[in-house]
Design a protein around this motif. Structure first.
Motif, PDB file in Angstrom:
ATOM      1  N   VAL A  62      53.865  57.935  98.503  1.00  0.00           N
ATOM      2  CA  VAL A  62      53.464  59.241  97.957  1.00  0.00           C
ATOM      3  C   VAL A  62      53.825  60.334  98.971  1.00  0.00           C
ATOM      4  CG1 VAL A  62      51.618  60.536  96.818  1.00  0.00           C
ATOM      5  CG2 VAL A  62      51.488  58.039  96.928  1.00  0.00           C
ATOM      6  N   VAL A  63      55.121  60.650  99.036  1.00  0.00           N
ATOM      7  CA  VAL A  63      55.602  61.615 100.029  1.00  0.00           C
ATOM      8  C   VAL A  63      54.890  62.971  99.944  1.00  0.00           C
ATOM      9  CG1 VAL A  63      57.629  62.867 100.879  1.00  0.00           C
ATOM     10  CG2 VAL A  63      57.825  60.468 100.236  1.00  0.00           C
ATOM     11  N   PRO A  64      54.534  63.470  98.750  1.00  0.00           N
ATOM     12  CA  PRO A  64      53.880  64.785  98.689  1.00  0.00           C
ATOM     13  C   PRO A  64      52.597  64.891  99.508  1.00  0.00           C
ATOM     14  CG  PRO A  64      54.619  64.164  96.513  1.00  0.00           C
ATOM     15  CD  PRO A  64      54.835  62.970  97.395  1.00  0.00           C
ATOM     16  N   LEU A  65      52.004  63.757  99.867  1.00  0.00           N
ATOM     17  CA  LEU A  65      50.828  63.828 100.738  1.00  0.00           C
ATOM     18  C   LEU A  65      51.144  64.637 101.996  1.00  0.00           C
ATOM     19  CD1 LEU A  65      49.313  60.200 100.747  1.00  0.00           C
ATOM     20  CD2 LEU A  65      48.227  62.276  99.867  1.00  0.00           C
ATOM     21  N   ALA A  66      52.370  64.484 102.491  1.00  0.00           N
ATOM     22  CA  ALA A  66      52.760  65.144 103.736  1.00  0.00           C
ATOM     23  C   ALA A  66      52.721  66.660 103.613  1.00  0.00           C
ATOM     24  CB  ALA A  66      54.156  64.697 104.155  1.00  0.00           C
ATOM     25  N   ALA A  67      52.962  67.155 102.398  1.00  0.00           N
ATOM     26  CA  ALA A  67      52.992  68.605 102.213  1.00  0.00           C
ATOM     27  C   ALA A  67      51.640  69.238 102.538  1.00  0.00           C
ATOM     28  CB  ALA A  67      53.398  68.939 100.782  1.00  0.00           C
ATOM     29  N   PHE A  68      50.574  68.420 102.489  1.00  0.00           N
ATOM     30  CA  PHE A  68      49.237  68.986 102.704  1.00  0.00           C
ATOM     31  C   PHE A  68      48.672  68.699 104.094  1.00  0.00           C
ATOM     32  CE2 PHE A  68      49.999  68.947  98.215  1.00  0.00           C
ATOM     33  CZ  PHE A  68      49.503  70.174  97.800  1.00  0.00           C
ATOM     34  N   PHE A  69      49.493  68.070 104.959  1.00  0.00           N
ATOM     35  CA  PHE A  69      49.056  67.925 106.358  1.00  0.00           C
ATOM     36  C   PHE A  69      48.666  69.270 106.974  1.00  0.00           C
ATOM     37  CE2 PHE A  69      51.790  63.873 107.228  1.00  0.00           C
ATOM     38  CZ  PHE A  69      50.811  63.091 106.658  1.00  0.00           C
ATOM     39  N   PRO A  70      49.554  70.282 106.881  1.00  0.00           N
ATOM     40  CA  PRO A  70      49.219  71.542 107.568  1.00  0.00           C
ATOM     41  C   PRO A  70      47.898  72.143 107.094  1.00  0.00           C
ATOM     42  CG  PRO A  70      51.528  71.551 106.940  1.00  0.00           C
ATOM     43  CD  PRO A  70      50.910  70.344 106.289  1.00  0.00           C
ATOM     44  N   ILE A  71      47.641  72.145 105.789  1.00  0.00           N
ATOM     45  CA  ILE A  71      46.423  72.820 105.331  1.00  0.00           C
ATOM     46  C   ILE A  71      45.180  71.999 105.668  1.00  0.00           C
ATOM     47  CG2 ILE A  71      46.361  71.948 102.940  1.00  0.00           C
ATOM     48  CD1 ILE A  71      45.553  74.855 102.179  1.00  0.00           C
ATOM     49  N   VAL A  72      45.275  70.666 105.573  1.00  0.00           N
ATOM     50  CA  VAL A  72      44.106  69.839 105.900  1.00  0.00           C
ATOM     51  C   VAL A  72      43.722  70.036 107.364  1.00  0.00           C
ATOM     52  CG1 VAL A  72      43.299  67.464 106.186  1.00  0.00           C
ATOM     53  CG2 VAL A  72      44.492  68.129 104.095  1.00  0.00           C
ATOM     54  N   LEU A  73      44.722  70.007 108.257  1.00  0.00           N
ATOM     55  CA  LEU A  73      44.421  70.160 109.679  1.00  0.00           C
ATOM     56  C   LEU A  73      44.149  71.618 110.041  1.00  0.00           C
ATOM     57  CD1 LEU A  73      46.970  67.651 111.216  1.00  0.00           C
ATOM     58  CD2 LEU A  73      44.637  67.275 110.424  1.00  0.00           C
ATOM     59  N   GLY A  74      44.859  72.538 109.389  1.00  0.00           N
ATOM     60  CA  GLY A  74      44.691  73.957 109.708  1.00  0.00           C
ATOM     61  C   GLY A  74      43.312  74.470 109.333  1.00  0.00           C
ATOM     62  N   MET A  75      42.854  74.137 108.123  1.00  0.00           N
ATOM     63  CA  MET A  75      41.513  74.571 107.712  1.00  0.00           C
ATOM     64  C   MET A  75      40.463  73.938 108.617  1.00  0.00           C
ATOM     65  SD  MET A  75      41.743  76.690 105.142  1.00  0.00           S
ATOM     66  CE  MET A  75      40.270  76.714 104.129  1.00  0.00           C
ATOM     67  N   GLY A  76      40.656  72.651 108.925  1.00  0.00           N
ATOM     68  CA  GLY A  76      39.728  71.985 109.837  1.00  0.00           C
ATOM     69  C   GLY A  76      39.696  72.686 111.184  1.00  0.00           C
ATOM     70  N   GLY A  77      40.868  72.963 111.716  1.00  0.00           N
ATOM     71  CA  GLY A  77      40.940  73.616 113.021  1.00  0.00           C
ATOM     72  C   GLY A  77      40.230  74.961 113.018  1.00  0.00           C
ATOM     73  N   ASN A  78      40.455  75.758 111.965  1.00  0.00           N
ATOM     74  CA  ASN A  78      39.810  77.072 111.906  1.00  0.00           C
ATOM     75  C   ASN A  78      38.295  76.971 111.815  1.00  0.00           C
ATOM     76  OD1 ASN A  78      42.148  78.443 112.142  1.00  0.00           O
ATOM     77  ND2 ASN A  78      42.175  79.302 110.088  1.00  0.00           N
ATOM     78  N   VAL A  79      37.815  76.053 110.974  1.00  0.00           N
ATOM     79  CA  VAL A  79      36.367  75.881 110.851  1.00  0.00           C
ATOM     80  C   VAL A  79      35.778  75.406 112.181  1.00  0.00           C
ATOM     81  CG1 VAL A  79      34.579  74.473 109.770  1.00  0.00           C
ATOM     82  CG2 VAL A  79      36.357  75.507 108.374  1.00  0.00           C
ATOM     83  N   GLY A  80      36.496  74.508 112.857  1.00  0.00           N
ATOM     84  CA  GLY A  80      36.022  74.022 114.155  1.00  0.00           C
ATOM     85  C   GLY A  80      35.894  75.158 115.154  1.00  0.00           C
ATOM     86  N   ILE A  81      36.881  76.057 115.169  1.00  0.00           N
ATOM     87  CA  ILE A  81      36.829  77.194 116.096  1.00  0.00           C
ATOM     88  C   ILE A  81      35.686  78.133 115.714  1.00  0.00           C
ATOM     89  CG2 ILE A  81      38.068  79.270 116.819  1.00  0.00           C
ATOM     90  CD1 ILE A  81      40.622  77.622 116.791  1.00  0.00           C
ATOM     91  N   GLN A  82      35.469  78.328 114.410  1.00  0.00           N
ATOM     92  CA  GLN A  82      34.345  79.165 113.974  1.00  0.00           C
ATOM     93  C   GLN A  82      33.028  78.630 114.529  1.00  0.00           C
ATOM     94  OE1 GLN A  82      34.533  79.261 109.658  1.00  0.00           O
ATOM     95  NE2 GLN A  82      35.580  81.233 109.660  1.00  0.00           N
ATOM     96  N   SER A  83      32.768  77.355 114.271  1.00  0.00           N
ATOM     97  CA  SER A  83      31.493  76.780 114.714  1.00  0.00           C
ATOM     98  C   SER A  83      31.382  76.790 116.229  1.00  0.00           C
ATOM     99  CB  SER A  83      31.353  75.344 114.203  1.00  0.00           C
ATOM    100  OG  SER A  83      31.268  75.339 112.805  1.00  0.00           O
ATOM    101  N   ALA A  84      32.468  76.415 116.903  1.00  0.00           N
ATOM    102  CA  ALA A  84      32.421  76.349 118.360  1.00  0.00           C
ATOM    103  C   ALA A  84      32.174  77.731 118.957  1.00  0.00           C
ATOM    104  CB  ALA A  84      33.719  75.760 118.897  1.00  0.00           C
ATOM    105  N   THR A  85      32.783  78.764 118.369  1.00  0.00           N
ATOM    106  CA  THR A  85      32.601  80.113 118.894  1.00  0.00           C
ATOM    107  C   THR A  85      31.165  80.581 118.708  1.00  0.00           C
ATOM    108  OG1 THR A  85      34.887  80.620 118.356  1.00  0.00           O
ATOM    109  CG2 THR A  85      33.444  82.480 118.781  1.00  0.00           C
ATOM    110  N   ILE A  86      30.632  80.372 117.506  1.00  0.00           N
ATOM    111  CA  ILE A  86      29.248  80.757 117.226  1.00  0.00           C
ATOM    112  C   ILE A  86      28.300  80.083 118.212  1.00  0.00           C
ATOM    113  CG2 ILE A  86      27.358  80.392 115.585  1.00  0.00           C
ATOM    114  CD1 ILE A  86      29.039  82.554 114.615  1.00  0.00           C
ATOM    115  N   VAL A  87      28.474  78.792 118.405  1.00  0.00           N
ATOM    116  CA  VAL A  87      27.542  78.054 119.256  1.00  0.00           C
ATOM    117  C   VAL A  87      27.741  78.427 120.725  1.00  0.00           C
ATOM    118  CG1 VAL A  87      26.869  75.755 120.040  1.00  0.00           C
ATOM    119  CG2 VAL A  87      27.302  76.169 117.620  1.00  0.00           C
TER     120      VAL A  87
END
Lengths: 455, 455
Positions: B311-336
């Motif tokens: 299922v090659v199209p799975l790869a197309a969503f690597f950036p958004i899965v990791l990017g959204m995670g990364g942004n949320v992680g920075i949000q929480s880490a900054t707040i704390v």
């Protein structure tokens, strides 16, 4: 003393849980208002509503109210009647009173301002009319000012007679007959002078001052630069209308730093949200940029789908190409944004700032690009999935380096461009830079792959 | 006044370029040292070396030296001889002198400390021995202190006689016969008292104080909380040894905020790097975590290679899965992280803080997960590359939501864990959180894909 406030922080909630009201009263009596306010953060809503009425002394109650977090202060404002509220507001400095009135519901606000006017405190209403983030919004109108012909001895007597009306006065401001600010002297210089010398002979005439409309961040910068304890505020005709004291400046500096950090991380102004749901609501829009960027990246990858199908291992390096780019972008954006805030980056020199960040990223890109290239070459040299391990390594290594250079360029250029367009540069860092890195990084990655791998 | 320093900032470089030395001298004469120091940032090295000797007045030259950025100050320290340097150091406050000595080359440092001792300034050497980020490192030893039996009138006279020796004294500290700190009164309270009353009758005995070893960040927090102009420093026997003034506290607050921002972004302490190469060197190690994380992600994706090929199209969503995670992680880490720095997050309540961030991320994850799921379903419903568009959408949507929740949990938990382990929580935010999000996000993504898509 840290020990003392820690004690309060531990003991007060315990006394409250046990319902030991005399113990609480005694503890409050010896405590500093700022420490009491700090304890409120730790309490449940029920405990808070028990504790507040136990602060018997009106002055201390008003001080505590000033120091509370906004959401907790609002709880109490809702529970006390107008008469009590006016009494509390009258006790505090006009600038603090104006801030509290700002968080009242609109219907009540009008009424309270009216009542304050009746009891002879019209300046609160005036202060309330100013933008709360300007010099006028954070100043106190109660300044110690005298006409320039006043003899030093009389000035000292005036200070002694009215010592209660001036909130933290460290300077004596000198005005002309028309009320214009013409000079300043410190209380020390005043004490050192001969009693019969007019203060105009003792004063310094080179007074650092701000306008009522000056942004609070600029006010803070001046106070920090010139090591002042207070800075006078004048209106457009140079008439003295108030002063901003250094304790309020410290709050501004902390507030502005927090605001910048939260904006860079894309969290709005969330430190003050009390409910989890409102916090989530504040963060949602900031994630939109990242969401849109990620979707564009997904569409791009989909469009390159047939190329990707030929060399599936390319996908394995999406995370590192975009991740390294994102990190470098945040590095550059943070350096430039903080540099602007501290007045250390000259925004008129866009090119030299961007060039510097680009050179740094070329160095970093060379180091990590080479490492990644060698790693990918080694790992895929025997793989049936790629034709030439070496070319595959070169593709991946070049892509990560290119992504880092693009990110540094965006990270440096966007905050400066924002600042020039009078948009807060802190907004540029998080969402805007990482999103554009996602889109550009993927495009460049496939571009390099098509050239080097012929897909 | 902003206008005045802007004028200097524009005009001085122009006068220097034209070689108009008398004009430069005149301009310097009327300017504030902090403004002159600010101009140095804009000049070339050659212009700087012309400007410095033109500051004729020793006092002003010494003030300018104190205000310069470290790297520029070092340029001059290298060009002036020991005699001149000692003269300049003697002019400034001992705390500033100690800071400058700290940046001298080691061989020279010993010699200068020795010379200062000879001219009767031993306290600089003492200050230099303290850690520069503690109360002792930022205090001035020149405090206005008198024994408790002193009458108020005599105290005022003492202030008048020695007014030059005390750098910015706003308080009179009161000591016992043994030199212990027993009380404090403001200069205003002193002026208000009757001349024959001993100061022990006027003083407040509840003195907020710090120890010589107290971290400068804690000193700043106390000054901010109690709205002080200065805070006394005592040694372990409660003997008064100095005071930290509010102007130095402002520098500490700005410095600590900058340091936290740079650490969160993974840039070391780079604002002070003069050369581009040393800036690159400082940033390289911070990118290592991201590099290692990205490589682990690449290896993981490689291991799941056969599933991905189905299922090659799975790869197309690597950036958004990791990017959204990364942004949320920075949000929480900054707040704390910022919450910890401002004393608003109670690190003993790990669970409640993490839980709050998790709930917020569940809300955000639900919103963006649903949106992404529907988008992916719509886009791939007719695609021959995936079997069921709906299941594919569900996979992608769930993966992005899971990645966001994982990221929020890490972002909240890691800074608190770091703080408890006495590691700076600001270090957790950038590299550490985003790296772990990369690795965990990919794993969970493939886990969900294997379950839902049966690959």
């Amino acid at each position: 003393m840290p020990g003392r406030s820690d004690l309060l922080f531990d003991a007060l909630p315990r006394l409250l849980r046990r319902g030991n009201k005399p113990g609480v009263r005694k503890m409050i009596d010896g405590a500093h208002a700022a420490d009491i306010a700090n304890v409120f953060r730790k309490l449940t809503e029920k405990q808070r509503s028990t504790l507040f009425p136990l602060i018997d002394d009106l002055g201390k109650r008003s001080e505590v109210l000033c120091e509370l977090d906004v959401d907790i202060a609002q709880e109490f404002l809702a529970t006390i009647d107008d008469k009590m509220l006016v009494a509390l507001l009258t006790e505090m400095g006009s600038d603090d009173a104006a801030d509290l009135i700002d968080v009242l519901p609109e219907e009540r606000r009008e009424n309270i301002l009216h009542l304050l006017h009746q009891v002879g405190e019209p300046e609160v209403a005036e202060l309330y009319n100013y933008d709360s983030q300007t010099a006028a919004g954070i100043m106190t109108p109660d300044v110690f000012a005298l006409p320039d012909s006043t003899p030093a001895g009389e000035a000292i007597k005036a200070l002694q007679d009215h010592s209660d009306s001036f909130e933290m006065s460290y300077y004596l401001y000198v005005t002309s007959a028309a009320g214009d600010l013409v000079g300043v002297l410190s209380l020390r210089q005043l004490v050192l002078g001969q009693p019969d010398v007019p203060i105009s002979d003792l004063m310094e005439t080179d007074v650092v001052r701000v306008d009522i409309g000056t942004d609070q961040e600029d006010v803070a910068r001046l106070v920090a630069r010139y090591n002042l304890l207070a800075i006078p505020v004048v209106d457009h005709t140079n008439k003295l209308v108030g002063a901003v004291t250094v304790d309020d400046i410290i709050d501004v500096i902390r507030f502005e730093a927090t605001e910048d950090m939260l904006k860079m991380a894309g969290v709005g102004d969330e430190l003050d949200h009390s409910s989890t749901l409102s916090a989530a609501k504040a963060r949602l829009p900031w994630l939109l940029a990242s969401f849109v960027g990620g979707n564009i990246a997904a569409i791009l990858i989909g469009l390159f789908g047939s190329s990707l199908a030929k060399v599936v291992p390319l996908a394995a390096f999406f995370p590192i190409v975009l991740g390294m780019g994102g990190n470098v972008g945040i590095q550059s954006a943070t350096i430039v944004t903080r540099g602007i805030a501290l007045g250390r980056v000259d925004t008129s020199r866009l090119l030299s700032v961007v060039l510097r960040e680009m050179i740094i990223s070329v160095v970093c890109g060379f180091v990590y690009g080479s490492l990644l290239g060698v790693f990918a070459w080694w790992r895929y040299s025997e793989s049936p999935l790629v034709e030439s391990g070496m070319m595959f390594g070169a593709t991946v290594g070049l892509a990560v380096a290119a992504s880092m250079v693009i990110a540094a360029t965006m990270g440096a250029a966007v905050p400066i461009a924002f600042e020039r367009l009078h948009i807060d540069p802190a907004l540029a860092s998080g969402p805007f830079v990482t999103t554009s890195v996602d889109v550009l990084g993927i495009t460049v990655y496939f571009g390099i792959a098509m050239m080097l791998l012929g897909i």
